[in-house]
Design a protein around this motif. Structure first.
Motif, mmCIF file in Angstrom:
data_model
loop_
_atom_site.group_PDB
_atom_site.id
_atom_site.type_symbol
_atom_site.label_atom_id
_atom_site.label_comp_id
_atom_site.label_asym_id
_atom_site.label_seq_id
_atom_site.Cartn_x
_atom_site.Cartn_y
_atom_site.Cartn_z
ATOM 1 N N UNK A 1 1.155 -1.369 -0.079
ATOM 2 C CA UNK A 1 0.033 0.192 -0.049
ATOM 3 C C UNK A 1 0.787 1.473 -0.172
ATOM 4 N N UNK A 2 2.065 1.502 0.060
ATOM 5 C CA UNK A 2 3.214 2.580 0.536
ATOM 6 C C UNK A 2 3.082 2.566 -1.039
ATOM 7 N N UNK A 3 2.790 3.945 -0.962
ATOM 8 C CA UNK A 3 3.325 4.551 -2.870
ATOM 9 C C UNK A 3 4.776 4.542 -2.928
ATOM 10 N N UNK A 4 4.941 4.745 -1.844
ATOM 11 C CA UNK A 4 7.057 5.061 -1.997
ATOM 12 C C UNK A 4 7.485 3.324 -2.759
ATOM 13 N N UNK A 5 7.574 2.390 -2.017
ATOM 14 C CA UNK A 5 7.657 0.976 -1.712
ATOM 15 C C UNK A 5 8.310 0.880 -3.415
ATOM 16 N N UNK A 6 9.003 0.339 -4.543
ATOM 17 C CA UNK A 6 9.457 -0.873 -5.196
ATOM 18 C C UNK A 6 9.159 -1.445 -5.096
ATOM 19 N N UNK A 7 9.315 -2.329 -4.014
ATOM 20 C CA UNK A 7 8.688 -3.437 -3.501
ATOM 21 C C UNK A 7 7.610 -3.748 -4.561
ATOM 22 N N UNK A 8 6.733 -3.420 -3.562
ATOM 23 C CA UNK A 8 4.902 -3.157 -3.439
ATOM 24 C C UNK A 8 4.879 -3.503 -4.747
ATOM 25 N N UNK A 9 4.940 -3.065 -6.129
ATOM 26 C CA UNK A 9 3.903 -3.472 -7.011
ATOM 27 C C UNK A 9 3.694 -5.039 -7.149
ATOM 28 N N UNK B 1 20.723 -11.917 -6.048
ATOM 29 C CA UNK B 1 20.822 -10.992 -5.226
ATOM 30 C C UNK B 1 20.880 -9.583 -6.211
ATOM 31 N N UNK B 2 20.049 -9.647 -7.004
ATOM 32 C CA UNK B 2 19.085 -8.735 -8.086
ATOM 33 C C UNK B 2 17.467 -8.688 -7.941
ATOM 34 N N UNK B 3 16.975 -7.095 -7.239
ATOM 35 C CA UNK B 3 15.722 -6.800 -7.296
ATOM 36 C C UNK B 3 14.799 -7.051 -8.147
ATOM 37 N N UNK B 4 14.003 -7.105 -8.258
ATOM 38 C CA UNK B 4 12.742 -7.122 -9.366
ATOM 39 C C UNK B 4 12.757 -6.237 -10.321
ATOM 40 N N UNK B 5 13.317 -5.170 -9.971
ATOM 41 C CA UNK B 5 13.789 -4.382 -10.939
ATOM 42 C C UNK B 5 14.333 -4.304 -12.009
ATOM 43 N N UNK B 6 15.794 -5.009 -11.430
ATOM 44 C CA UNK B 6 17.122 -5.109 -11.717
ATOM 45 C C UNK B 6 16.633 -6.098 -12.566
ATOM 46 N N UNK B 7 16.046 -7.233 -12.904
ATOM 47 C CA UNK B 7 15.646 -8.383 -12.967
ATOM 48 C C UNK B 7 15.270 -7.988 -14.251
ATOM 49 N N UNK B 8 14.595 -6.622 -14.019
ATOM 50 C CA UNK B 8 13.718 -5.958 -15.649
ATOM 51 C C UNK B 8 14.254 -6.151 -16.228
ATOM 52 N N UNK B 9 15.594 -5.114 -15.761
ATOM 53 C CA UNK B 9 16.244 -4.541 -16.656
ATOM 54 C C UNK B 9 17.578 -5.763 -17.728
ATOM 55 N N UNK B 10 17.799 -6.437 -16.722
ATOM 56 C CA UNK B 10 18.246 -8.152 -17.230
ATOM 57 C C UNK B 10 18.208 -8.466 -18.299
ATOM 58 N N UNK B 11 16.605 -8.906 -18.035
ATOM 59 C CA UNK B 11 15.733 -9.252 -18.961
ATOM 60 C C UNK B 11 16.095 -8.613 -20.620
ATOM 61 N N UNK B 12 15.586 -7.304 -20.563
ATOM 62 C CA UNK B 12 15.749 -6.512 -21.686
ATOM 63 C C UNK B 12 17.755 -6.403 -22.579
ATOM 64 N N UNK B 13 18.221 -6.451 -21.018
ATOM 65 C CA UNK B 13 19.140 -6.950 -21.628
ATOM 66 C C UNK B 13 20.019 -7.710 -22.977
ATOM 67 N N UNK B 14 19.722 -8.994 -22.322
ATOM 68 C CA UNK B 14 19.055 -9.914 -22.735
ATOM 69 C C UNK B 14 18.508 -9.745 -24.065
#
Length: 422
Positions: free
Chosen positions: A55-63, A340-353
């Protein structure tokens, strides 16, 4: 997680450092630090239950906890056109606990090699495929345990791991990426440098005239302590900048803003993002810095020593050179790149691949992360279990094909992820 819960039931406190939403959702208390990395982080964003983080709008892991944010970010190849670019075919003899294997790998695709620990993933890829490809490229004899390999058109194989980038104190983010060469040329073109007769080579802290004479351009000095190991300390003369005082007088001035003028030392103290903003009018340098931003390491400073980088940072930095060069005939191998990667970093990694694939490469990942696996075109699932109860290919095909196979352990979990994506 069962073991963790047993520890808690026995009145222990358990602290986990993790990014996996499934594990985080099972936590009694969640502490999120951020918002970003480096200078942008270092404070508590949210503390409470996983539901409060959602519910925290500032959280990056929340979504990612709520399911509002998905890691499905690329369009996969269809089963019909999977092998339209050709294939790499490998046949192996039995070795260790791995049975004789006969595997076809589609070229120009993103392939996941999955299975429980000890199922034979690393043996297939790192001990068979990689050395066999290297042998074919060199024109030498295949490894003893490889029966045959067909790899038409493959010209290089690159294993991108998360091992630290050497122990060379002279290696920095800027030098490893290659942007440092262009920075030296940029400052050599300034009126200040020309007035002093300085060339690009003079701005090298390895051999140049401007390097600190006390620490010889390393930024540190080693003190010999009798009967104890040497003690490294920041150079008292240059304060760790690696340069002598004369370097402060050589300034680059912005064409757009008359008030902006910086020395090379000032630039090396900036993060990648800050340097990209400052030097955006220098096209070639800006392009190189943009690659680092796309790789998700914009918070690193250009002068940061590479031996101090984390495994994930090292892995992404190793890719910087590859991102803008044609990769036709290249095979990239990644061994559990999401650790050791946050979901946002995993998303970037997939796009790099995906970008590497667009450049013509074949990308193979040894992986457990189900979100990354569902983004792959093709899966080779090893197992079904580990050791003597594994060592064979259970199923090959699309994520849907693996999920539909009742013998696949990976498929059981994959089925749930694919259902959530729908």
């Amino acid at each position: 997680m069962k073991i963790v819960r047993e520890l808690v039931d026995r009145k222990n406190s358990v602290v986990l450092v993790d990014h996996d939403p499934r594990i985080l959702m099972d936590a009694d208390q969640l502490i999120e630090i951020g918002l970003g990395a480096g200078k942008e982080g270092g404070r508590i964003v949210t503390q409470g239950t996983p539901l409060e983080a959602e519910k925290n709008p500032h959280s990056l892991i929340g979504p990612y906890l709520s399911g509002k944010e998905s890691l499905k970010v690329r369009t996969r190849a269809t089963e019909e056109n999977m092998f339209e670019n050709g294939s790499v075919k490998i046949k192996t003899k039995p070795f260790y606990t791995v049975k004789a294997l006969d595997v076809s790998i589609p070229k120009g695709r993103m392939i996941a090699v999955t299975g429980v620990s000890g199922s034979g993933k690393t043996s297939l890829v790192i001990e068979c495929l990689v050395p066999a490809l290297q042998a074919v490229i060199r024109g030498s004899k295949l490894p003893e345990h490889v029966y045959s390999l067909e790899a038409k058109g493959i010209q290089s194989v690159k294993v991108i791991d998360s091992k630290p980038i050497g122990a060379n104190v002279r290696s920095t983010v800027a030098t490893y990426d290659g942007v440092f060469d262009d920075l030296r040329k940029l400052f050599a073109r300034t009126p200040d440098a020309k007035a002093k007769g300085l060339k690009a080579g003079d701005f090298s802290y390895n051999t140049g005239k401007l390097r600190c004479p006390v620490c010889d351009g390393t930024g540190i000095i080693s003190m010999d302590v009798q009967f104890l190991p040497d003690v490294d300390t920041i150079c008292p003369s240059c304060g760790g900048s690696r340069y002598g005082k004369e370097a402060y007088d050589i300034l680059w001035k912005s064409k757009e803003k008359d008030s902006v003028s910086v020395s090379l030392l000032d630039v090396l103290k900036l993060t990648v993002e800050e340097a990209a903003d400052l030097l955006h009018e220098e096209t070639k340098i800006a392009k190189q810095l943009k690659i680092l931003q796309d790789l998700g390491v914009s918070y690193l400073t250009l002068g940061e020593a590479t031996p101090a980088l984390s495994g994930g940072e090292a892995q992404r930095l190793k890719l910087a050179y590859e991102m803008e060069t044609p990769q036709q005939g290249s095979v990239f191998v990644f061994d559990e790149p999401t650790i050791g990667l946050h979901p946002q970093d995993v998303k970037k990694l997939i796009l790099i691949f995906d970008h590497l694939i667009q450049l013509g490469a074949t990308v193979i990942v040894i992986e457990h992360d189900l979100e990354l696996v569902t983004n792959c075109d093709y899966i080779i699932d090893m197992g079904p279990w580990g050791g003597t109860e594994g060592g064979r290919v259970v199923v090959e095909g699309t994520p849907e094909a693996v999920a539909a196979n009742p013998e696949s352990i990976t498929g059981r979990y994959l089925k749930q992820v694919l259902a959530e994506d729908r």
